[in-house]
Design a protein around this motif. Sequence first.
Motif, PDB file in Angstrom:
ATOM      1  N   PRO A  25       0.535  -1.202  -0.215  1.00 12.98           N
ATOM      2  CA  PRO A  25      -0.010  -0.066  -0.040  1.00 12.98           C
ATOM      3  C   PRO A  25       0.950   1.359   0.125  1.00 12.98           C
ATOM      4  N   ALA A  26       2.060   1.173  -0.029  1.00 14.29           N
ATOM      5  CA  ALA A  26       2.860   2.272   0.461  1.00 14.29           C
ATOM      6  C   ALA A  26       3.162   3.025  -0.981  1.00 14.29           C
ATOM      7  N   LEU A  27       2.114   3.457  -1.708  1.00 13.82           N
ATOM      8  CA  LEU A  27       2.260   4.023  -3.043  1.00 13.82           C
ATOM      9  C   LEU A  27       1.774   5.603  -2.977  1.00 13.82           C
ATOM     10  N   SER A  28       2.351   6.613  -3.661  1.00 18.62           N
ATOM     11  CA  SER A  28       1.682   7.900  -3.565  1.00 18.62           C
ATOM     12  C   SER A  28       0.622   7.876  -4.291  1.00 18.62           C
ATOM     13  N   PRO A  29      -0.178   8.655  -4.068  1.00 13.00           N
ATOM     14  CA  PRO A  29      -1.686   8.887  -5.001  1.00 13.00           C
ATOM     15  C   PRO A  29      -1.510   8.862  -6.403  1.00 13.00           C
ATOM     16  N   GLU A  30      -0.194   9.465  -6.747  1.00 13.50           N
ATOM     17  CA  GLU A  30       0.047   9.843  -8.140  1.00 13.50           C
ATOM     18  C   GLU A  30       0.460   8.511  -8.867  1.00 13.50           C
ATOM     19  N   GLN A  31       1.105   7.546  -8.142  1.00  6.76           N
ATOM     20  CA  GLN A  31       1.507   6.268  -8.457  1.00  6.76           C
ATOM     21  C   GLN A  31       0.141   5.200  -8.446  1.00  6.76           C
ATOM     22  N   LEU A  32      -0.420   5.370  -7.636  1.00 10.20           N
ATOM     23  CA  LEU A  32      -1.687   4.409  -7.618  1.00 10.20           C
ATOM     24  C   LEU A  32      -2.539   4.798  -8.855  1.00 10.20           C
ATOM     25  N   ALA A  33      -2.861   6.241  -9.297  1.00  8.50           N
ATOM     26  CA  ALA A  33      -3.246   6.914 -10.242  1.00  8.50           C
ATOM     27  C   ALA A  33      -3.046   6.191 -11.371  1.00  8.50           C
ATOM     28  N   ALA A  34      -1.749   6.178 -11.475  1.00 15.75           N
ATOM     29  CA  ALA A  34      -1.186   5.865 -12.698  1.00 15.75           C
ATOM     30  C   ALA A  34      -1.282   4.389 -13.076  1.00 15.75           C
ATOM     31  N   LEU A  35      -1.441   3.570 -12.197  1.00 15.64           N
ATOM     32  CA  LEU A  35      -1.614   2.118 -12.348  1.00 15.64           C
ATOM     33  C   LEU A  35      -2.958   1.857 -12.394  1.00 15.64           C
ATOM     34  N   GLU A  36      -3.885   2.816 -11.844  1.00 13.69           N
ATOM     35  CA  GLU A  36      -5.392   2.395 -12.154  1.00 13.69           C
ATOM     36  C   GLU A  36      -5.799   2.631 -13.568  1.00 13.69           C
TER      37      GLU A  36
END
Length: 402
Positions: free
Chosen positions: A282-293
């Motif tokens: 879970p230790a991902l930045s909101p930007e990283q998560l958004a990119a993956l999504e």
Amino acid sequence: MGFSVGVVGKPNVGKSTFFSAATLAHVAIANYPFTTIKPNRGMGYVRTPCVCKEFDVKDEPANSACVDGTRLVPVELVDCAGLVPGAWQGRGLGNQFLDEIRQADALIHIVDAAGATDIEGKPCDPGSHDPRDDVRFLEKELDMWLLQIVKKDWEKTVKRIEGIKEELALVLEERLSGLGVRRMHVLIALERAGIDPGRPSRWSEDQLLTFLHEMRSITKPMLVAANKIDMPTAKGNLEALNSLGYPVIPCCAEAELALRRTAEKGITDYQPGESNFKVTRPALSPEQLAALEKIREKILIPWGSTGVQAAIDHAFFKMLRMISVYPVENPENLTDHKGRVLPDVYLVPFGTTAKQFAGMIHSDLGEGFLYGVEVRSKMRIGEDHVLKDRDVISIVSAKKRG
Ligand SMILES: Nc1nc2c(ncn2[C@@H]2O[C@H](COP(=O)(O)OP(=O)(O)O)[C@@H](O)[C@H]2O)c(=O)[nH]1
Ligand SMILES: [Mg+2]
């Protein structure tokens, strides 16, 4: 053995991105056969349903890997130099490019499906370039290159055929063996081009070119990886690309590279070729998560996968017609001499016989071949028995292997 697929195309289409993604293996494959290779040659793999489930055994792969019942088998990929117009005349890295193509058994042609790069690979307004031109351009470069090679001593070739009455197919097989040209290829190309093999002196240059075009499409089978499908202008070009007569696989090399990198770092659980992934750390930045999504929503859900693994599997299984065969020493418990269960799988061309297969494992095994056992049916097979995909084979040989 040792089949390789070249990743080709003009500059800036995503060849290196595709190659990096494809060769970034997130699972360790212990003793793969390509240890000392040039920087632009690398190991990718193909996926095939492993036989371990069917035989209900826990396997111990050695030359390959098994992930949740999918065997990953190493294959060689080559990131070829970028193609520029006039390569056949030696322009740009033309000679290097052609030499790499010469050595490849099949080609994955990476095309910028979004039309965001011009014919030389320079960025242009997305949608302003017709990617079909890139396919025609590669065809032309390869055909002109072949023409140039054949024309070098065409007079002599004609004399051998019309004077000494040698067979054209034999003469050209000998002349072009370095390009992987076999007699059968020449015969099929002649048939398709519909020209008289006995009177090459009467062929026009156009006819010669048609013949070479046919021969090239047989000796260097090609698929189109329609890359950059994440860009809005790509989708509309797919149908047009589909009309060119090559298999077309929609592709997003950038997404595959991102997914394999996160999987390697343990951030996601992602298997190449799959249509989904799980974020495991879970230790991902909101930007990283958004990119993956975004990758999930824009690529994996609508297209089914990023296309990278699909292109490689297609090249080896559909174009090169390879099959996977599992050699075991003990047909009862499927082990090798070290007691490992289903350790190896070999990719061999469709048509390989039991004895040829034995020779590929070890020359002694082939020379001393007595018979084989097809483990699934427990039937004995002779030396000329043609193997099938996913066969498990035990070889009995008069000579023990080394
Ligand atoms: N939008 C998009 N860009 C990509 C994709 N694959 C590669 N690129 C970009 O295209 C550019 C050229 O990529 P590269 O792999 O170096 O191309 P090469 O010259 O053909 O080897 C780089 O900026 C990549 O990030 C893709 O699937 N989508
Ligand atoms: Mg490159």
